[in-house]
Design an enzyme around this catalytic site. Sequence first.
Site, PDB file in Angstrom:
ATOM      1  N   ASP A  63     -38.459 -51.463  88.755  1.00 50.65           N
ATOM      2  CA  ASP A  63     -38.576 -52.855  88.079  1.00 50.65           C
ATOM      3  C   ASP A  63     -38.045 -53.914  89.303  1.00 50.65           C
ATOM      4  OD1 ASP A  63     -38.673 -52.589  84.942  1.00 50.65           O
ATOM      5  OD2 ASP A  63     -37.594 -50.924  85.773  1.00 50.65           O
ATOM      6  N   ASP A 108     -37.577 -48.865  94.537  1.00 51.05           N
ATOM      7  CA  ASP A 108     -36.939 -49.199  93.485  1.00 51.05           C
ATOM      8  C   ASP A 108     -38.228 -49.602  92.263  1.00 51.05           C
ATOM      9  OD1 ASP A 108     -35.083 -49.843  91.480  1.00 51.05           O
ATOM     10  OD2 ASP A 108     -35.682 -51.969  91.683  1.00 51.05           O
TER      11      ASP A 108
END
Length: 235
Positions: free
Chosen positions: A9, A7
């Site tokens: 952020d 992923d």
Amino acid sequence: MKAVLFDLDGTLIDTAADFIRIIQEMCREEQREVVDADLIRTQVSEGARAMVKLVYPELAVDDAVFLTHRQRFLDRYEQNIVVDTDLFKGMYPLLEMLESQQIPWGIVTNKPRHLTELLLERLNLTERCAVLVCPEDVQRTKPDPEPMFLAATQLHIAPEQIIYVGDHPRDIDAGRAAHMYTILAAYGYLPLQHKDNLNAWQADVIVQHVTELQKILSQQLHITPLNQDTMLQTS
């Protein structure tokens, strides 16, 4: 295991400081109570709407005034996308470890593509990232496994041979639905309503620091781990 997906952020890149700066600036300009930095951090993975809602809790998210504020937030972020943003401490040598073993790594994110590409460009990661899947590339975003399957297809690697690392329940749900090995990055931006029971996310493993992540990846990928002193360096 033959590849690693992250992923963006809160997992690969620590973007919170720039979001906190912009949200708190908006509070001061509107002469509103300044939102606590830790609270903003818990909303980063929920997106721009959730962060702007912290400043204007009385406005409905589909209200025209709210949408104007949201766009103002996004414009500011795009103009100053890497001020205090960088990879999490220890992540640079981790990526170097993967690359030295010819293990591809990539990103599956719900962040809009134009912002993701700009962020990667500013951090000199564009050419190093083997695959990038954003919301515009699929019909259904995480927690649906469609983005995970697309990344696997583009890597020409079976989903069962891929590790996915994320800091939100939707990341783990998407990875599990795609039969990937899932790692919960507890050092990331854990959403407030889910952070007290991480075991309920049903990830294969939970890591508290990037050093732990490096150790797990080394084990799963059968590669020699880096020296811990090296892992503590940021670049």
